[in-house]
Design a protein around this motif. Structure first.
Motif, mmCIF file in Angstrom:
data_model
loop_
_atom_site.group_PDB
_atom_site.id
_atom_site.type_symbol
_atom_site.label_atom_id
_atom_site.label_comp_id
_atom_site.label_asym_id
_atom_site.label_seq_id
_atom_site.Cartn_x
_atom_site.Cartn_y
_atom_site.Cartn_z
ATOM 1 N N LEU A 5 0.831 -1.198 0.000
ATOM 2 C CA LEU A 5 0.000 0.000 0.000
ATOM 3 C C LEU A 5 0.868 1.252 0.000
ATOM 4 O O LEU A 5 2.004 1.240 0.486
ATOM 5 N N ILE A 6 0.323 2.326 -0.529
ATOM 6 C CA ILE A 6 0.861 3.665 -0.310
ATOM 7 C C ILE A 6 -0.255 4.492 0.304
ATOM 8 O O ILE A 6 -1.399 4.459 -0.165
ATOM 9 N N ARG A 7 0.099 5.203 1.355
ATOM 10 C CA ARG A 7 -0.854 6.133 1.953
ATOM 11 C C ARG A 7 -0.279 7.546 1.871
ATOM 12 O O ARG A 7 0.935 7.741 1.857
ATOM 13 N N ARG A 9 -1.443 11.818 3.103
ATOM 14 C CA ARG A 9 -2.421 12.736 3.689
ATOM 15 C C ARG A 9 -1.925 14.160 3.514
ATOM 16 O O ARG A 9 -0.717 14.410 3.399
ATOM 17 N N ASN A 44 -7.215 12.208 3.070
ATOM 18 C CA ASN A 44 -6.478 10.947 3.192
ATOM 19 C C ASN A 44 -6.652 10.091 1.948
ATOM 20 O O ASN A 44 -7.754 9.999 1.395
ATOM 21 N N THR A 46 -5.295 6.276 -0.091
ATOM 22 C CA THR A 46 -4.572 5.000 -0.122
ATOM 23 C C THR A 46 -4.545 4.479 -1.557
ATOM 24 O O THR A 46 -5.579 4.476 -2.241
ATOM 25 N N ARG A 48 -3.374 1.030 -3.865
ATOM 26 C CA ARG A 48 -2.908 -0.356 -3.838
ATOM 27 C C ARG A 48 -3.104 -0.967 -5.216
ATOM 28 O O ARG A 48 -3.968 -0.529 -5.993
ATOM 29 N N ASN A 105 -8.479 4.721 -2.655
ATOM 30 C CA ASN A 105 -9.467 5.091 -1.642
ATOM 31 C C ASN A 105 -9.139 6.483 -1.132
ATOM 32 O O ASN A 105 -7.970 6.804 -0.883
ATOM 33 N N ALA A 129 0.783 10.840 -3.098
ATOM 34 C CA ALA A 129 0.735 9.384 -3.198
ATOM 35 C C ALA A 129 1.349 8.904 -4.509
ATOM 36 O O ALA A 129 2.145 7.949 -4.535
ATOM 37 N N SER A 341 3.627 11.205 2.496
ATOM 38 C CA SER A 341 3.234 9.886 1.984
ATOM 39 C C SER A 341 4.154 8.841 2.587
ATOM 40 O O SER A 341 5.270 9.137 3.002
ATOM 41 N N ARG A 343 4.893 4.185 2.663
ATOM 42 C CA ARG A 343 4.617 2.861 2.094
ATOM 43 C C ARG A 343 4.357 1.846 3.193
ATOM 44 O O ARG A 343 4.959 1.908 4.271
#
Length: 356
Positions: A5-7, A9, A44, A46, A48, A105, A129, A341, A343
């Protein structure tokens, strides 16, 4: 194996002074200045990998989903255009025009139309992201500029420039726009005890009314382009007020900040007819009657969040007065960090290969 995943915010912002002077055509013609501060409320995101040659876009806070093939640019039109715009830009610029099999998301910590720069913060978070995905190592200026191009030029969404730069940089900033296209972000070095006093004095109130900022900005821009004297003079006053507020903050005069907010709100309402409403005026008057020093609506106006500066000793009585109004008080503090960001799990760059 852990999911990859990468997030990312990006913080939302309070417009303290000069808001509106960052919009076209005023900023390009006269030069605008804005003083804003980011708060610990976020947009926020995400990313993937998505199985097969598919793209899945989710606005989690609004229960909206869009799905389609990962075959190049995604068709625009609809609630997920912010996500599509960033996806399309990165695929075109960094992936040879090829699609990426991704699931995205996104959600914000506040309702849409809040007046806290939520849409622009979401675009900034998405850019961060994808910057992490492609390892493009963009600076905060690069992130903000790309977010502005995507939102204002490619998606044709009306608005100013301050929100993208506030979200990318974070903190308390005095930002200069033009004349022309230049932008200069000046972080303010505020003593920690002054920041603490601001937080002790600040009340955020969500009016319960979401608004469409583009309609308000449209009227504001038309008035400026038409040379309407009252609107232009009000913009000039807002710019002067931003300079005064900067000096008050640097000197730690928080009560004076409240007084300047009050004056700025009077000037702001002169720019366009739809900036205030009877409901917002009732909330504002209730807070002032209960002891608030001053305040304003954050953002373009018409609804969303209001902010008030109060003597901390009167905080509870102002909050009780606001509790009697439609809407509710929001707990929040200031934040220094800008967009970021990170990972989780495996290297997500293999996502590109899933679309090949």
């Amino acid at each position: 194996m852990a999911e990859s995943l990468i997030r990312a915010r990006a913080p939302l912002r309070l417009g303290l002074g000069g808001g509106g002077t960052d919009t076209s055509p005023y900023a390009e013609t006269y030069g605008g200045v804005v003083l804003n501060a980011t708060v610990d409320l976020y947009a926020n995101v995400t990313l993937r990998p998505c199985e097969g040659r598919q793209v899945a876009l989710h606005l989690d806070d609004r229960d909206i989903t869009w799905r389609g093939p990962a075959e190049g640019a995604l068709p625009l039109g609809g609630e997920t255009d912010l996500l599509k715009g960033v996806y399309n830009r990165f695929c075109a610029q960094f992936n040879g025009g090829q699609g990426l099999a991704l699931e995205i998301n996104a959600h914000a910590d506040v309702p849409p139309g809040s007046g806290l720069g939520t849409s622009s913060a979401m675009v900034v978070a998405l850019v961060k992201a994808f910057d992490e995905l492609f390892q493009t190592r963009m600076s905060p200026y690069d992130v903000a500029h790309m977010a502005f191009e995507i939102e204002r030029e490619e998606l044709k969404l009306n608005g100013g420039k301050q929100d993208q730069y506030a979200a990318a940089f974070g903190g308390l900033n005095f930002i200069e726009f033009g004349p022309g296209d230049g932008v200069l972000v000046n972080p303010l070095r505020i003593a920690p005890e002054v920041v603490a006093e601001i937080e002790a004095s600040l009340i955020l109130f969500f009016s319960g009314v979401s608004r469409e900022s583009a309609r308000i900005i449209d009227e504001q821009s038309r008035n400026i382009a038409a040379g309407q004297t009252e609107s232009i003079e009000a913009m000039h006053r807002l710019k002067e007020i931003a300079y005064r507020m900067k000096q008050a903050l640097l000197r730690g005069r928080v009560a004076e900040v409240g007084e300047i907010l009050d004056e700025g709100w009077v000037q702001k309402k002169r720019i366009a007819s739809v900036i205030s409403t009877p409901g917002l005026d009732a909330v504002y008057n209730a807070a002032k009657d209960a002891g608030a020093i001053g305040g304003k609506v954050s953002g373009a106006g018409g609804g969303g969040f209001m902010m008030f500066i109060v003597d901390p000793r009167k905080r509870r009585q102002v909050m009780r007065a606001l509790d009697a109004q439609p809407g509710h008080v929001f707990a929040s503090g200031l934040t220094q960090g800008g967009a970021m960001s990170w990972r989780i799990g495996d290297d997500l760059r293999k996502a590109a290969s899933l679309a090949a």
